[in-house]
Design a protein around this motif. Sequence first.
Motif, PDB file in Angstrom:
ATOM      1  N   GLY A  11       0.808  -1.214   0.000  1.00 25.34           N
ATOM      2  CA  GLY A  11       0.000   0.000   0.000  1.00 25.34           C
ATOM      3  C   GLY A  11       0.837   1.258   0.000  1.00 25.34           C
ATOM      4  O   GLY A  11       0.435   2.289   0.554  1.00 25.34           O
ATOM      5  N   PHE A  12       2.005   1.208  -0.663  1.00 24.77           N
ATOM      6  CA  PHE A  12       2.858   2.383  -0.755  1.00 24.77           C
ATOM      7  C   PHE A  12       2.176   3.487  -1.554  1.00 24.77           C
ATOM      8  O   PHE A  12       1.450   3.212  -2.525  1.00 24.77           O
ATOM      9  N   ALA A  13       2.466   4.727  -1.200  1.00 25.13           N
ATOM     10  CA  ALA A  13       2.058   5.854  -2.036  1.00 25.13           C
ATOM     11  C   ALA A  13       2.894   5.846  -3.307  1.00 25.13           C
ATOM     12  O   ALA A  13       4.025   5.342  -3.319  1.00 25.13           O
ATOM     13  N   PRO A  14       2.363   6.368  -4.426  1.00 23.01           N
ATOM     14  CA  PRO A  14       3.174   6.451  -5.646  1.00 23.01           C
ATOM     15  C   PRO A  14       4.501   7.146  -5.384  1.00 23.01           C
ATOM     16  O   PRO A  14       4.582   8.106  -4.620  1.00 23.01           O
ATOM     17  N   ALA A  15       5.557   6.628  -6.011  1.00 21.06           N
ATOM     18  CA  ALA A  15       6.912   7.116  -5.764  1.00 21.06           C
ATOM     19  C   ALA A  15       7.096   8.553  -6.238  1.00 21.06           C
ATOM     20  O   ALA A  15       6.514   8.975  -7.247  1.00 21.06           O
ATOM     21  N   ARG A  16       7.924   9.269  -5.490  1.00 21.29           N
ATOM     22  CA  ARG A  16       8.327  10.605  -5.891  1.00 21.29           C
ATOM     23  C   ARG A  16       9.848  10.689  -5.829  1.00 21.29           C
ATOM     24  O   ARG A  16      10.450  10.412  -4.809  1.00 21.29           O
ATOM     25  N   GLY A  17      10.460  11.056  -6.927  1.00 23.16           N
ATOM     26  CA  GLY A  17      11.895  11.266  -6.951  1.00 23.16           C
ATOM     27  C   GLY A  17      12.690   9.980  -6.952  1.00 23.16           C
ATOM     28  O   GLY A  17      12.163   8.864  -6.997  1.00 23.16           O
ATOM     29  N   VAL A  18      14.014  10.151  -6.880  1.00 19.56           N
ATOM     30  CA  VAL A  18      14.941   9.023  -6.951  1.00 19.56           C
ATOM     31  C   VAL A  18      14.743   8.076  -5.781  1.00 19.56           C
ATOM     32  O   VAL A  18      14.733   6.851  -5.943  1.00 19.56           O
ATOM     33  N   ALA A  19      14.579   8.611  -4.575  1.00 21.04           N
ATOM     34  CA  ALA A  19      14.421   7.752  -3.390  1.00 21.04           C
ATOM     35  C   ALA A  19      13.184   6.874  -3.505  1.00 21.04           C
ATOM     36  O   ALA A  19      13.224   5.690  -3.152  1.00 21.04           O
ATOM     37  N   GLY A  20      12.087   7.438  -4.021  1.00 23.90           N
ATOM     38  CA  GLY A  20      10.869   6.661  -4.179  1.00 23.90           C
ATOM     39  C   GLY A  20      11.030   5.556  -5.196  1.00 23.90           C
ATOM     40  O   GLY A  20      10.554   4.427  -4.991  1.00 23.90           O
TER      41      GLY A  20
END
Length: 412
Positions: A146-155
């Motif tokens: 249930g992760f939130a959509p990734a943001r940036g390189v870390a995501g």
Amino acid sequence: MTRFLAYTSPARGHLYPLVPTLLELKGRGHDVAVRTLASEVEGMRELGFDAAPIDPAVEARQIDDWRARTPIGALKLSLAGFFDRARHDGPDLRRAIEEERPDALLVDINTWGAAAAASTGDLPWASWCPYFLPLPSKDAPPFGPGFAPARGVAGRMRDRLATSLLMRFYNTTLRALNEVRRELGAHPLSSVTDALSEPPLTLYLTSEPFEYHHSDWPDSIVMTGPGVWDPPAAPPEWLGEITKPLVLVTCSTEFQDDGKLMATALAALKDEDVQVVATTAGVDPSKFEPPPNARVERFVPHAPLVERAACVVCHGGMGITQKALAAGVPVCVVPFGRDQLEVARRVDTARAGARLPAARLSPERLRLAVREAMSRRDGAERLADVFARAGGPAAAADALERATARQPSAAL
């Protein structure tokens, strides 16, 4: 005219979303046979389908993932249950084919043995999926946490690492799946998730943007919007007497030990200016003492309640969630497991309701989450419009007719 045989897992949450498509096929002049839960056979016959029960051994194997103490433990129990069923549902589908003599097959995404059996035959076949499809994609978080959509390189790094770990776990069960397939004469798979892209057509009963965009998924996966259907039933007489905003609280129809949600909701909303209608489904209703503004029943037809609802509070089952959203009703999701973490996240991401992790469930937090969900009705109404434009049963029937025309069969 084509004779379709639909083979379902023992779950109303998989049968009911398919019914609108089956009715559309019947309305176009096709014959429809259904193999499903024994308790649903008579209802399916009343709709004009040739219905019969699935093998009792399939129905007897309950999914007991609620016994697990960790998400990985729950996933292990789920997969073990599906593989146990597969040893029966593959041969059961073959018996159904002999008896029904269909021209084409519709196979539930959760019947792993039946899908393997369908892949070895000479009949055109397709699958349907009424929940979020756990197929990996570079465009979305890995299915499950249930992760939130990734943001940036870390995501993106998070997604790659989590996907790798999850796929490693899934493939520890590959031997069990391939043993089932070997017994049915199907070719072995190199990954468990390959089974999800094997059908020549998968009717995916949702649509973007509730589902994330996946540019790398095969064209065989066709989104048609949710299938919304309930057995015909008159609304309860007391429904017309409700004048306050109605909050529907509901547990899973398949037992999942989620009675805590019911008890907490009754406590959370007892002083709110709402009328609560709580349906306990798989939980004994006598366990709960409703406050003056609440009514507790085991089963009440959901359709008339959803039409009147200001909010639906639920565990995040895909059926009730999409049913509410298709009516423009915001949802407060308290996920307990299975695909519910993903459902809760997508509801929140679409701003069509609110999510509250089960580990943080308390009357105060749930009361605030319900208020937040009710403030997001605009998001729910946007999704209702998207769902309506996805095509629904007509789009699903069109896809099936095209697919059966592309897959020649000796029976046609």
